[in-house]
Design a protein around this motif. Structure first.
Motif, PDB file in Angstrom:
ATOM      1  N   HIS A 193       0.859  -1.193  -0.021  1.00 58.79           N
ATOM      2  CA  HIS A 193      -0.264   0.044   0.019  1.00 58.79           C
ATOM      3  C   HIS A 193       1.037   1.172  -0.062  1.00 58.79           C
ATOM      4  O   HIS A 193       1.989   1.189  -0.142  1.00 58.79           O
ATOM      5  CB  HIS A 193      -0.934   0.022   1.085  1.00 58.79           C
ATOM      6  CG  HIS A 193      -0.532  -0.241   2.501  1.00 58.79           C
ATOM      7  ND1 HIS A 193       0.084  -1.454   2.767  1.00 58.79           N
ATOM      8  CD2 HIS A 193      -0.396   0.439   3.427  1.00 58.79           C
ATOM      9  CE1 HIS A 193       0.793  -1.306   4.174  1.00 58.79           C
ATOM     10  NE2 HIS A 193       0.396  -0.183   4.550  1.00 58.79           N
ATOM     11  N   ALA A 194       0.259   2.306  -0.221  1.00 59.46           N
ATOM     12  CA  ALA A 194       0.872   3.626  -0.345  1.00 59.46           C
ATOM     13  C   ALA A 194       0.206   4.941   0.079  1.00 59.46           C
ATOM     14  O   ALA A 194      -0.980   4.950   0.234  1.00 59.46           O
ATOM     15  CB  ALA A 194       1.276   3.897  -1.902  1.00 59.46           C
ATOM     16  N   HIS A 195       1.174   5.815   0.641  1.00 65.80           N
ATOM     17  CA  HIS A 195       0.582   6.813   1.503  1.00 65.80           C
ATOM     18  C   HIS A 195       1.138   8.019   0.605  1.00 65.80           C
ATOM     19  O   HIS A 195       2.161   7.996   0.285  1.00 65.80           O
ATOM     20  CB  HIS A 195       0.864   7.045   2.731  1.00 65.80           C
ATOM     21  CG  HIS A 195       0.249   6.349   3.703  1.00 65.80           C
ATOM     22  ND1 HIS A 195      -0.569   6.670   4.783  1.00 65.80           N
ATOM     23  CD2 HIS A 195      -0.131   4.825   3.762  1.00 65.80           C
ATOM     24  CE1 HIS A 195      -1.179   5.585   5.563  1.00 65.80           C
ATOM     25  NE2 HIS A 195      -0.802   4.485   4.818  1.00 65.80           N
ATOM     26  N   PHE A 196      -0.016   9.020   0.050  1.00 69.18           N
ATOM     27  CA  PHE A 196       0.411  10.165  -0.497  1.00 69.18           C
ATOM     28  C   PHE A 196       0.224  11.621   0.154  1.00 69.18           C
ATOM     29  O   PHE A 196      -0.996  11.635   0.695  1.00 69.18           O
ATOM     30  CB  PHE A 196      -0.149  10.128  -2.083  1.00 69.18           C
ATOM     31  CG  PHE A 196      -0.116   9.072  -2.866  1.00 69.18           C
ATOM     32  CD1 PHE A 196       1.110   9.063  -3.838  1.00 69.18           C
ATOM     33  CD2 PHE A 196      -0.775   7.944  -2.802  1.00 69.18           C
ATOM     34  CE1 PHE A 196       1.430   8.068  -4.540  1.00 69.18           C
ATOM     35  CE2 PHE A 196      -0.651   6.615  -3.675  1.00 69.18           C
ATOM     36  CZ  PHE A 196       0.575   6.846  -4.677  1.00 69.18           C
ATOM     37  N   PHE A 197       1.149  12.119   0.443  1.00 73.71           N
ATOM     38  CA  PHE A 197       0.965  13.543   1.358  1.00 73.71           C
ATOM     39  C   PHE A 197       1.103  14.523   0.367  1.00 73.71           C
ATOM     40  O   PHE A 197       2.156  14.860  -0.248  1.00 73.71           O
ATOM     41  CB  PHE A 197       2.056  13.472   2.469  1.00 73.71           C
ATOM     42  CG  PHE A 197       2.008  12.050   3.472  1.00 73.71           C
ATOM     43  CD1 PHE A 197       1.369  12.197   4.391  1.00 73.71           C
ATOM     44  CD2 PHE A 197       2.806  11.100   3.061  1.00 73.71           C
ATOM     45  CE1 PHE A 197       1.209  11.067   5.161  1.00 73.71           C
ATOM     46  CE2 PHE A 197       2.672   9.822   3.860  1.00 73.71           C
ATOM     47  CZ  PHE A 197       1.806   9.697   4.832  1.00 73.71           C
ATOM     48  N   ALA A 198       0.455  15.603   0.797  1.00 74.99           N
ATOM     49  CA  ALA A 198       0.711  16.899   0.104  1.00 74.99           C
ATOM     50  C   ALA A 198       1.608  17.659   0.898  1.00 74.99           C
ATOM     51  O   ALA A 198       1.825  17.653   2.153  1.00 74.99           O
ATOM     52  CB  ALA A 198      -0.555  17.802   0.248  1.00 74.99           C
ATOM     53  N   VAL A 199       2.647  18.417  -0.080  1.00 72.07           N
ATOM     54  CA  VAL A 199       3.730  19.024   0.633  1.00 72.07           C
ATOM     55  C   VAL A 199       3.190  20.456   1.380  1.00 72.07           C
ATOM     56  O   VAL A 199       2.479  21.000   0.541  1.00 72.07           O
ATOM     57  CB  VAL A 199       4.782  19.446  -0.461  1.00 72.07           C
ATOM     58  CG1 VAL A 199       5.857  20.328  -0.005  1.00 72.07           C
ATOM     59  CG2 VAL A 199       5.235  18.169  -1.084  1.00 72.07           C
ATOM     60  N   VAL A 200       3.552  20.396   2.709  1.00 70.05           N
ATOM     61  CA  VAL A 200       3.361  21.512   3.428  1.00 70.05           C
ATOM     62  C   VAL A 200       4.526  21.890   4.004  1.00 70.05           C
ATOM     63  O   VAL A 200       5.098  21.403   4.654  1.00 70.05           O
ATOM     64  CB  VAL A 200       2.357  21.338   4.312  1.00 70.05           C
ATOM     65  CG1 VAL A 200       1.847  22.534   5.412  1.00 70.05           C
ATOM     66  CG2 VAL A 200       0.981  20.620   3.973  1.00 70.05           C
ATOM     67  N   PRO A 201       5.139  23.223   3.409  1.00 67.47           N
ATOM     68  CA  PRO A 201       6.114  23.639   3.921  1.00 67.47           C
ATOM     69  C   PRO A 201       6.048  24.139   5.435  1.00 67.47           C
ATOM     70  O   PRO A 201       5.097  24.521   6.077  1.00 67.47           O
ATOM     71  CB  PRO A 201       6.473  25.098   3.418  1.00 67.47           C
ATOM     72  CG  PRO A 201       5.608  25.050   2.252  1.00 67.47           C
ATOM     73  CD  PRO A 201       4.475  24.068   2.638  1.00 67.47           C
ATOM     74  N   GLN A 202       7.285  23.536   6.270  1.00 68.36           N
ATOM     75  CA  GLN A 202       7.082  23.647   7.720  1.00 68.36           C
ATOM     76  C   GLN A 202       8.146  24.900   8.053  1.00 68.36           C
ATOM     77  O   GLN A 202       9.162  25.079   7.573  1.00 68.36           O
ATOM     78  CB  GLN A 202       7.791  22.547   8.502  1.00 68.36           C
ATOM     79  CG  GLN A 202       6.950  21.232   8.046  1.00 68.36           C
ATOM     80  CD  GLN A 202       5.605  21.362   8.863  1.00 68.36           C
ATOM     81  OE1 GLN A 202       5.104  21.670   9.829  1.00 68.36           O
ATOM     82  NE2 GLN A 202       4.381  21.380   7.959  1.00 68.36           N
TER      83      GLN A 202
END
Length: 206
Positions: A193-202
């Protein structure tokens, strides 16, 4: 109570066994510019004896038989990682379940480390790819060897390990075509399975 409370967000613990987190080392020398610097870039690790004693207490006194190792980069020091996994396999043969929700760098794994991990009871690992576009790997300064990481995924899968991929979508200047390439990589790989995360600048990251 801890297991039930954590159920909605945990990414391993497939059978909902009694589990505990293990933090055997901290710090990562890589310079991925989206990542935190909470534990600094210096790799510091606990002794093998210290980690084994924590496992002993949790297993023998509290009935914990699943451990989620959440180091920043567990496999940075190969001899240490292999030695610890082999010690676990020797002391608790076929009795423990081990998961790596994070903390494995896919392109520096080798067959000896993978086999030691599997022998210790590893049944679930996460390999973070982020993006398959070399241009973006350079941009975010991860410099991951995509082919070597793919090899690691395949080797774990061959051994019946559940392999999760972690990806980030939406890097600055990333195009729809580049996003599609990352999606296709995940689809065509042996990932479970795979998880896709939206890039959020920290804050305070490059």
């Amino acid at each position: 109570r801890y297991r039930k409370r954590d159920r909605n967000r945990i990414i391993a613990n497939v059978k909902e066994r009694k589990y505990a987190f293990l933090f055997t080392s901290r710090g990562c020398p890589y310079l991925c510019n989206y990542c935190h610097d909470t534990f600094t870039k210096r790799f510091v690790y606990r002794s093998e004896e210290n980690v084994l004693e924590e496992i002993r207490v949790l297993y023998e006194d509290y009935g914990v038989n699943e451990f989620h190792i959440i180091d920043d980069i567990f496999n940075l020091h190969r001899p240490r990682a292999q030695s610890l996994m082999r010690a676990i396999a020797k002391r608790w043969p076929n009795k423990l379940y081990i998961a790596f929700p994070n903390g494995l760098r896919g392109d520096i794994l080798d067959i000896e480390t993978i086999e030691a991990m599997v022998a210790a009871g590893t049944y679930h690992v996460t390999i973070s790819i982020e993006t398959v576009t070399p241009r973006l790997q350079n941009l975010v300064e991860k410099f991951l060897d995509i082919e070597k990481a793919k090899w690691s995924i395949e080797e774990f899968a061959k051994r019946g390990v559940i392999v999760q991929g972690a990806f980030m979508l939406g890097f600055p200047t990333e195009t729809p075509k580049e996003i599609e390439a990352t999606l296709q990589y995940a689809i065509n790989s042996p990932l479970s399975h795979a998880h896709f995360f939206a890039v959020v600048p920290q804050p305070q990251t490059p």
